[in-house]
Write a protein that holds these residues in place. Sequence first.
Motif, PDB file in Angstrom:
ATOM      1  N   ASP A 160       0.579  -1.161   0.181  1.00 48.63           N
ATOM      2  CA  ASP A 160      -0.194  -0.173  -0.193  1.00 48.63           C
ATOM      3  C   ASP A 160       0.645   1.260   0.089  1.00 48.63           C
ATOM      4  O   ASP A 160       1.242   1.970   0.902  1.00 48.63           O
ATOM      5  N   LEU A 161       0.969   1.463  -1.184  1.00 52.35           N
ATOM      6  CA  LEU A 161       2.488   3.092  -1.669  1.00 52.35           C
ATOM      7  C   LEU A 161       2.227   4.678  -0.596  1.00 52.35           C
ATOM      8  O   LEU A 161       2.157   4.763   0.322  1.00 52.35           O
ATOM      9  N   GLU A 162      -0.171   4.683  -0.747  1.00 53.19           N
ATOM     10  CA  GLU A 162      -0.514   5.692   0.252  1.00 53.19           C
ATOM     11  C   GLU A 162      -0.018   5.523   1.213  1.00 53.19           C
ATOM     12  O   GLU A 162       0.676   5.889   2.108  1.00 53.19           O
ATOM     13  N   GLY A 163      -0.725   4.158   2.535  1.00 52.55           N
ATOM     14  CA  GLY A 163      -0.135   3.308   3.809  1.00 52.55           C
ATOM     15  C   GLY A 163       1.280   3.759   3.627  1.00 52.55           C
ATOM     16  O   GLY A 163       1.514   4.188   4.816  1.00 52.55           O
ATOM     17  N   ILE A 164       2.227   3.723   3.193  1.00 55.81           N
ATOM     18  CA  ILE A 164       3.449   3.536   3.339  1.00 55.81           C
ATOM     19  C   ILE A 164       3.441   5.623   3.260  1.00 55.81           C
ATOM     20  O   ILE A 164       4.170   5.564   4.416  1.00 55.81           O
ATOM     21  N   GLN A 165       3.862   6.206   2.535  1.00 50.31           N
ATOM     22  CA  GLN A 165       3.417   7.635   2.630  1.00 50.31           C
ATOM     23  C   GLN A 165       3.249   8.081   3.952  1.00 50.31           C
ATOM     24  O   GLN A 165       2.930   8.768   4.581  1.00 50.31           O
ATOM     25  N   SER A 166       1.934   7.264   4.947  1.00 46.70           N
ATOM     26  CA  SER A 166       0.968   7.986   5.522  1.00 46.70           C
ATOM     27  C   SER A 166       1.893   7.893   6.404  1.00 46.70           C
ATOM     28  O   SER A 166       2.000   8.527   8.125  1.00 46.70           O
ATOM     29  N   HIS A 167       2.728   5.954   6.878  1.00 41.72           N
ATOM     30  CA  HIS A 167       2.741   5.624   8.439  1.00 41.72           C
ATOM     31  C   HIS A 167       4.797   5.732   8.510  1.00 41.72           C
ATOM     32  O   HIS A 167       5.273   5.905   8.967  1.00 41.72           O
ATOM     33  N   LEU A 168       5.542   5.516   7.569  1.00 46.19           N
ATOM     34  CA  LEU A 168       6.289   5.476   7.626  1.00 46.19           C
ATOM     35  C   LEU A 168       7.648   6.251   7.579  1.00 46.19           C
ATOM     36  O   LEU A 168       8.222   6.497   9.110  1.00 46.19           O
ATOM     37  N   PRO A 169       6.969   7.858   8.010  1.00 47.19           N
ATOM     38  CA  PRO A 169       8.089   8.271   8.991  1.00 47.19           C
ATOM     39  C   PRO A 169       7.602   8.822   9.939  1.00 47.19           C
ATOM     40  O   PRO A 169       8.400   9.557  10.666  1.00 47.19           O
ATOM     41  N   TRP A 170       6.344   8.332  10.033  1.00 49.25           N
ATOM     42  CA  TRP A 170       6.619   8.466  12.096  1.00 49.25           C
ATOM     43  C   TRP A 170       7.447   7.355  12.458  1.00 49.25           C
ATOM     44  O   TRP A 170       8.163   7.588  14.121  1.00 49.25           O
ATOM     45  N   TYR A 171       7.373   5.755  11.393  1.00 51.92           N
ATOM     46  CA  TYR A 171       9.308   4.632  11.861  1.00 51.92           C
ATOM     47  C   TYR A 171      10.296   5.688  11.419  1.00 51.92           C
ATOM     48  O   TYR A 171      11.083   5.302  12.560  1.00 51.92           O
ATOM     49  N   LEU A 172      10.361   6.372  10.643  1.00 54.85           N
ATOM     50  CA  LEU A 172      12.018   6.348  10.269  1.00 54.85           C
ATOM     51  C   LEU A 172      12.241   7.980  11.513  1.00 54.85           C
ATOM     52  O   LEU A 172      13.123   8.285  11.879  1.00 54.85           O
ATOM     53  N   THR A 173      11.532   8.466  12.230  1.00 50.70           N
ATOM     54  CA  THR A 173      11.252   9.408  13.577  1.00 50.70           C
ATOM     55  C   THR A 173      11.187   8.683  14.308  1.00 50.70           C
ATOM     56  O   THR A 173      11.519   9.647  15.440  1.00 50.70           O
ATOM     57  N   PHE A 174      11.065   7.393  14.653  1.00 46.43           N
ATOM     58  CA  PHE A 174      11.246   7.441  16.397  1.00 46.43           C
ATOM     59  C   PHE A 174      10.079   7.964  16.919  1.00 46.43           C
ATOM     60  O   PHE A 174      10.133   7.892  18.005  1.00 46.43           O
ATOM     61  N   THR A 175       8.897   7.504  16.645  1.00 44.19           N
ATOM     62  CA  THR A 175       7.575   8.368  17.261  1.00 44.19           C
ATOM     63  C   THR A 175       6.693   7.441  16.786  1.00 44.19           C
ATOM     64  O   THR A 175       5.109   7.905  16.806  1.00 44.19           O
ATOM     65  N   ASN A 176       6.609   6.694  16.139  1.00 45.59           N
ATOM     66  CA  ASN A 176       5.535   5.143  15.603  1.00 45.59           C
ATOM     67  C   ASN A 176       4.638   5.070  16.871  1.00 45.59           C
ATOM     68  O   ASN A 176       3.648   4.638  16.742  1.00 45.59           O
ATOM     69  N   ASN A 177       5.336   5.728  18.452  1.00 43.89           N
ATOM     70  CA  ASN A 177       4.123   4.904  19.286  1.00 43.89           C
ATOM     71  C   ASN A 177       2.668   6.303  19.242  1.00 43.89           C
ATOM     72  O   ASN A 177       1.817   5.996  19.398  1.00 43.89           O
ATOM     73  N   PHE A 178       2.997   7.414  18.722  1.00 42.78           N
ATOM     74  CA  PHE A 178       2.040   8.229  18.319  1.00 42.78           C
ATOM     75  C   PHE A 178       1.269   8.044  17.366  1.00 42.78           C
ATOM     76  O   PHE A 178      -0.554   8.495  16.877  1.00 42.78           O
TER      77      PHE A 178
END
Length: 364
Positions: A160-178
């Motif tokens: 899901d490319l749109e999902g990747i664009q939406s969620h990946l930045p949270w993981y790359l900045t270690f804020t994925n708990n939010f």
Amino acid sequence: MYVYPLNSSISRSFFVALYHDADRLYSYYFTHALLSCISQIKVKKSGVFFPNLDGIRAFACLSVFVAHTFDYINNRVLSNSIEIWIYEHLIIGAGAMGVSLFFVLSGFLITYLLLREKKIAGRINLKFFYIKRVLRIWPMFLAVTLVGFILIPMVTHSLDLEGIQSHLPWYLTFTNNFDRILTGFTGFGNDAMGALWSVAVEEQYYLIWPLILIITNKKTLPYVATAIIVASAIFRYLYHDSGSIVFYHSISVAGDLAIGGLAAYFGYYSANFRSFFTNLKLWSRIAIYIVILLILGNHNTLLSTGEVGVFGRIPLTFSFAFLIADQCFSEDNIIAIKRIPWLSKLGTISYGFYCIHMFVIMLF
């Protein structure tokens, strides 16, 4: 919780190979990355090693693994009344308990090491600390993120490319708990990424806590740690109706890390604190451990949402702090976890296993 099963022989073989090679590849990457920077930094051995902590790490990791495994089984075949009772009364919440233990342990160990460095060297070398954390955490985290966002979705046809664009930045900045709080995202067609929220919290802690230790001193640090514990409890009370905030928000779990830090403070500076554990009689220690087991047995209630969970987390995490301190400062502890070699060995690879344990569950 739903996990997309990987049933094809190709995908199963691929991820079995990934599982067996992950720790070896991670160790290779870590070693060579460390050697590349060690020539630019003067490294002093910490001289601190608490052998029982590896076993505690393993216990925390196994608690999470068992909880997630039962979640997966429950979605498929769990029907026996005894199995359901075990699941509802013992397993539910074990994952949250294991993560809380991880936080207290991290707060203890990082604080102890930094306090020792500050006293011996006269300062905390932030650059070296951050580089060590990056080399320790980032390779495995980013590798698992790549697998969870790209490789698994490609194999399971859920890219899901749109999902990747939406969620990946949270993981790359270690804020994925939010991201977990705001969207409930745990992966594409599976829950492989769900467990990484706690790694994000740890990274946020590594960023902020050394700065707090730099600006505080021996007199003010315990007050700051206590203030964080109180503020964390107040925060949980304000949001006690929101399970996702209570479980995943950085402020909500900051008290766990501060309690570990407080135990490290007294363990490092107070001879009376250390001698308490050294001189603790066998039967007194056994009695205290029984009380701790009773507290742990009620983890599902103590870590629940609502007002009970708001304050119930405090005795649970203080129990973890006692356990950690006793395992570190008692010289001849008959209950020493290092007496269980396989548990200690598992603890040495606990971080890598924690990151990939959802892949293991998906495979088997």
